[in-house]
Design an enzyme around this catalytic site. Sequence first.
Site, PDB file in Angstrom:
ATOM      1  N   CYS A 210       0.592  20.277 -30.453  1.00 53.40           N
ATOM      2  CA  CYS A 210       0.622  20.892 -31.781  1.00 53.40           C
ATOM      3  C   CYS A 210       0.290  20.091 -32.938  1.00 53.40           C
ATOM      4  O   CYS A 210       0.997  18.933 -33.045  1.00 53.40           O
ATOM      5  CB  CYS A 210       1.864  21.513 -31.830  1.00 53.40           C
ATOM      6  SG  CYS A 210       2.012  22.558 -33.477  1.00 53.40           S
TER       7      CYS A 210
ATOM      8  N   CYS B 100       0.812  26.976 -30.085  1.00 54.57           N
ATOM      9  CA  CYS B 100       2.342  26.430 -30.333  1.00 54.57           C
ATOM     10  C   CYS B 100       3.402  27.592 -30.078  1.00 54.57           C
ATOM     11  O   CYS B 100       3.437  28.412 -31.020  1.00 54.57           O
ATOM     12  CB  CYS B 100       2.407  25.748 -31.412  1.00 54.57           C
ATOM     13  SG  CYS B 100       4.190  24.964 -31.738  1.00 54.57           S
TER      14      CYS B 100
ATOM     15  N   LYS C 211       2.225   4.687   1.681  1.00 55.61           N
ATOM     16  CA  LYS C 211       2.125   5.259   2.885  1.00 55.61           C
ATOM     17  C   LYS C 211       1.728   6.836   2.996  1.00 55.61           C
ATOM     18  O   LYS C 211       2.209   7.738   2.417  1.00 55.61           O
ATOM     19  CB  LYS C 211       3.762   5.191   3.592  1.00 55.61           C
ATOM     20  CG  LYS C 211       3.718   5.429   4.952  1.00 55.61           C
ATOM     21  CD  LYS C 211       4.997   5.042   5.549  1.00 55.61           C
ATOM     22  CE  LYS C 211       5.270   5.196   7.003  1.00 55.61           C
ATOM     23  NZ  LYS C 211       5.309   6.552   7.407  1.00 55.61           N
TER      24      LYS C 211
ATOM     25  N   TYR D 270      -6.509   1.980   6.383  1.00 58.92           N
ATOM     26  CA  TYR D 270      -5.810   0.728   5.817  1.00 58.92           C
ATOM     27  C   TYR D 270      -5.832  -0.485   6.788  1.00 58.92           C
ATOM     28  O   TYR D 270      -5.268  -1.465   6.405  1.00 58.92           O
ATOM     29  CB  TYR D 270      -4.261   1.297   5.729  1.00 58.92           C
ATOM     30  CG  TYR D 270      -3.876   1.941   6.971  1.00 58.92           C
ATOM     31  CD1 TYR D 270      -3.250   1.078   7.927  1.00 58.92           C
ATOM     32  CD2 TYR D 270      -3.582   3.396   6.808  1.00 58.92           C
ATOM     33  CE1 TYR D 270      -2.912   1.794   9.123  1.00 58.92           C
ATOM     34  CE2 TYR D 270      -3.114   3.817   8.062  1.00 58.92           C
ATOM     35  CZ  TYR D 270      -2.631   3.093   9.194  1.00 58.92           C
ATOM     36  OH  TYR D 270      -2.254   3.745  10.258  1.00 58.92           O
TER      37      TYR D 270
ATOM     38  N   ASP E 280       0.772  10.221   3.732  1.00 64.03           N
ATOM     39  CA  ASP E 280       1.662  11.295   4.687  1.00 64.03           C
ATOM     40  C   ASP E 280       0.486  12.234   5.420  1.00 64.03           C
ATOM     41  O   ASP E 280       0.116  13.272   4.620  1.00 64.03           O
ATOM     42  CB  ASP E 280       2.507  11.973   3.944  1.00 64.03           C
ATOM     43  CG  ASP E 280       3.536  12.387   4.830  1.00 64.03           C
ATOM     44  OD1 ASP E 280       3.714  12.181   5.835  1.00 64.03           O
ATOM     45  OD2 ASP E 280       4.490  13.062   4.350  1.00 64.03           O
TER      46      ASP E 280
ATOM     47  N   CYS F 293       5.294  27.519 -33.648  1.00 68.11           N
ATOM     48  CA  CYS F 293       4.434  27.861 -35.186  1.00 68.11           C
ATOM     49  C   CYS F 293       3.470  28.440 -34.929  1.00 68.11           C
ATOM     50  O   CYS F 293       2.701  28.757 -35.955  1.00 68.11           O
ATOM     51  CB  CYS F 293       4.472  26.541 -35.878  1.00 68.11           C
ATOM     52  SG  CYS F 293       3.208  25.473 -35.132  1.00 68.11           S
TER      53      CYS F 293
ATOM     54  N   CYS G  41       5.090  22.900 -38.377  1.00 71.97           N
ATOM     55  CA  CYS G  41       6.144  23.129 -37.271  1.00 71.97           C
ATOM     56  C   CYS G  41       7.421  22.836 -37.164  1.00 71.97           C
ATOM     57  O   CYS G  41       7.886  21.610 -37.116  1.00 71.97           O
ATOM     58  CB  CYS G  41       5.184  22.497 -35.915  1.00 71.97           C
ATOM     59  SG  CYS G  41       5.715  22.870 -34.301  1.00 71.97           S
TER      60      CYS G  41
ATOM     61  N   LYS H  98      10.771   3.689   2.603  1.00 72.53           N
ATOM     62  CA  LYS H  98      10.836   5.064   2.540  1.00 72.53           C
ATOM     63  C   LYS H  98      11.262   5.585   1.232  1.00 72.53           C
ATOM     64  O   LYS H  98      12.188   5.253   0.809  1.00 72.53           O
ATOM     65  CB  LYS H  98      11.427   5.760   3.572  1.00 72.53           C
ATOM     66  CG  LYS H  98      10.889   5.631   5.135  1.00 72.53           C
ATOM     67  CD  LYS H  98       9.515   6.575   5.162  1.00 72.53           C
ATOM     68  CE  LYS H  98       9.304   6.554   6.751  1.00 72.53           C
ATOM     69  NZ  LYS H  98       9.719   7.570   7.559  1.00 72.53           N
TER      70      LYS H  98
ATOM     71  N   GLU I 113       0.931  -1.123  -0.078  1.00 76.76           N
ATOM     72  CA  GLU I 113       0.051   0.039   0.027  1.00 76.76           C
ATOM     73  C   GLU I 113       0.984   1.098   0.103  1.00 76.76           C
ATOM     74  O   GLU I 113       2.184   1.317   0.335  1.00 76.76           O
ATOM     75  CB  GLU I 113      -0.855   0.147   1.442  1.00 76.76           C
ATOM     76  CG  GLU I 113      -1.903  -1.065   1.355  1.00 76.76           C
ATOM     77  CD  GLU I 113      -2.344  -1.454   2.820  1.00 76.76           C
ATOM     78  OE1 GLU I 113      -2.628  -0.225   3.463  1.00 76.76           O
ATOM     79  OE2 GLU I 113      -2.226  -2.453   3.417  1.00 76.76           O
TER      80      GLU I 113
HETATM   81  P1  AMP Z   1       5.904   5.959  11.491  1.00 77.44           P
HETATM   82  O1  AMP Z   1       5.158   7.013  11.988  1.00 77.44           O
HETATM   83  O2  AMP Z   1       6.858   6.390  10.390  1.00 77.44           O
HETATM   84  O3  AMP Z   1       6.395   4.916  12.156  1.00 77.44           O
HETATM   85  O4  AMP Z   1       4.801   5.153  10.435  1.00 77.44           O
HETATM   86  C1  AMP Z   1       3.833   4.711  10.933  1.00 77.44           C
HETATM   87  C2  AMP Z   1       2.340   5.601  10.513  1.00 77.44           C
HETATM   88  O5  AMP Z   1       2.521   5.441   9.116  1.00 77.44           O
HETATM   89  C3  AMP Z   1       1.171   4.901  10.922  1.00 77.44           C
HETATM   90  O6  AMP Z   1       0.850   5.349  12.274  1.00 77.44           O
HETATM   91  C4  AMP Z   1       0.356   5.238   9.989  1.00 77.44           C
HETATM   92  O7  AMP Z   1      -0.420   6.150  10.541  1.00 77.44           O
HETATM   93  C5  AMP Z   1       1.095   5.518   8.818  1.00 77.44           C
HETATM   94  N1  AMP Z   1       0.696   5.056   7.493  1.00 77.44           N
HETATM   95  C6  AMP Z   1       0.350   5.622   6.288  1.00 77.44           C
HETATM   96  N2  AMP Z   1       0.092   4.833   5.321  1.00 77.44           N
HETATM   97  C7  AMP Z   1       0.032   3.440   6.147  1.00 77.44           C
HETATM   98  C8  AMP Z   1      -0.587   2.130   5.505  1.00 77.44           C
HETATM   99  N3  AMP Z   1      -1.113   2.432   4.167  1.00 77.44           N
HETATM  100  N4  AMP Z   1      -0.629   1.162   6.417  1.00 77.44           N
HETATM  101  C9  AMP Z   1      -0.094   1.372   7.768  1.00 77.44           C
HETATM  102  N5  AMP Z   1       0.354   2.590   8.056  1.00 77.44           N
HETATM  103  C10 AMP Z   1       0.033   3.685   7.262  1.00 77.44           C
HETATM  104 ZN    ZN Z   2       3.711  23.705 -33.466  1.00 82.28          ZN
END
Ligand code: AMP
Ligand code: ZN
Length: 665
Positions: free
Chosen positions: A421, A403, A113, A222, A115, A406, A427, A309, A111
Amino acid sequence: MKSKEKIEALRHELREHNHNYYVLDNPTISDYEFDVKLKELHALEEKHPEFYDSTSPTLRVGGDITKNFKTIVHEHRMYSLANSYSKEDLLDWEKRIQRILGDAEVLFTCELKYDGASISLTYEEGRLVRAVTRGDGFQGDEVSTNIKTIRSVPLQLKGDYPSKFDIRGEIILPLDGFAKMNQERLAAGEDAYMNPRNTASGSLKLQDSALVAQRPLDCLLYGIVGADTGISSQFQMLEKAREWGFKVPTIAQLCKTTDEVMAFVEHWDVHRHDLPYETDGVVIKVNSLQHQEELGYTAKSPRWALAYKFKAEQVSTILNEITYQVGRTGAITPVANLEPVLFAGTMVKRASLHNADQIEKLDIREGDTVFVEKGGEIIPKIIGVDFSKRPSESQPTQYITHCPECGTKLLRTEGDAKHYCTDFYGCPTQITGRIQHFISRKAMDIEGLGGETVELLFKEGLIRNYADLYILTKEQVMPLERMAEKSAENLVNGVSESVNIPFERVLFALGIRFVGETVAKKLAKAYKNIDALIATSVEELIAVDEIGDRIAHSVVEFFQNERNLENVERLKGYGLQFQLSADKLLNQTEILKGKTFVVSGVFETISRNELKKMIEDNGGRVGSSISSKTAYLVAGDKMGPSKRTKAESLGVPIISEQDFLDMVD
Ligand code: AMP
Ligand code: ZN
């Protein structure tokens, strides 16, 4: 209808609309109609306070104030994730898992992650009863009032949900909503927010839920904990949560091998910038819940999950100007011209902006201070704007309509990522771009001729298309800048030698939109000569393995153009290869003569039908079952075990897809 029933019906209907709009992104009524119904419900609820329901859609607008957020102990701890940054980390992790699980087959769910800020939602009898922040993992703050205003969080579930469970997710602020919030703040003379993540988590702790309701927050889920659901895998759990009404991104993928996991990581490392929200990695989870249970937890994190990451190297600099590049097929690419900045050891001056949508989504403007990121790609990308530094006189970017080379009006067809274009033959940039492609190494590979010389030749009026290259004389070329007798000779020789380049590369060199190297090879093999290809139809093309609609239309369109046909005729006249070489044709009829192959399983680089066709094209026969007459068994993935046993007992050699391809190539 009685008031109570009317209220119930409206609540039910509005819940559906919320789900369609905020979870499925697919509204079925207008905002106006929605508001009318919501007002109607509101009025009825005011008249009948006895029918109060804490999950009513009217409560989405907020209004309740939380003075002090209550501390709640999580019934199930909210863990962190172990981090990794490389394939080696991933392989180590896999080894550790496999050591614990023995030789059981382990699948992975990948999945993204997301943010944002973690959240835990508790549901009882299908109703949201509590929302708690992660806090220190053991206990967090109850923010239910604020969470209820987030439209994609269902207050009332659908389907066969368990009677009590917690579900974990991430509260995020999508990029376009973030950009809009900042525009409004700046217009009101307030400071802009720095990034979506901090703004999302800050929103959860606002005292006035009406303010939270105005923020375009979203909640992506998730994981389910603490329920006896009968669910057996992570992937299935995501599907179930989706069915109950939760917003669960469908990007999740079930992977069988760490190679597949790496492919997922590498794909999203590049493409995450196309997503409407920020991500900072991939979360890889052991798919089987039974395996998860066996693996358990360390002091901090589950052993069955790993966060990979993304490498994020970021700098910020000023965007001086947006210019537009025209490609050889007419595709327009906006380019950010940056105040030069030292970045990962190199000076960065330009960054790709991809297309008009990207500029609009991030609200990128000239004069902005922008965040530039270098991921797996070579060209750095702009991933956001530092709104706090936006100049007061700043204006939204107006994408070009014509464009820049031209002046032709640009066209963007539905489904196309870019503007084009369309003046294929007028051109200048497209013309030189096409010739430069024609001479390039993987195409005609013309020695003694480079991209700059092509531009020069074009400017001097010596060439207007690639066919003109073949009538250039030494005398014409010599007077050009930086040319001498020797280099002019080399150029002319290089051109005349290129007539030996094989058909599939000539086909690639023609510069048909969407016909890359591999597709050109496929077409050359399938049609064997240019006349057959010119005479073909879209339907016929689609019937060729791996040729899709887009390519088929592009090929047919190319040969409908009189000038393209004229060029091909001329090139033929100069002796270029427009049919498969004799030895290839010969090979196609002889090499496997008298041999019978049995094909079984799933293949990686070609389809099973294509493989069979290759056998026949090369003189072999395809058999349906293994006998003593079988020459080879071509084994793909997932081949039935009985076939293998039979082949082994009869002494029939078992070969891989690659072995076979080597045989006929
Ligand atoms: P960290 O804070 O870096 O330890 O990462 C853990 C956090 O990632 C968890 O507390 C989740 O809130 C977040 N997270 C985001 N997406 C996911 C996902 N698809 N599965 C599990 N955790 C996730
Ligand atoms: Zn052009």
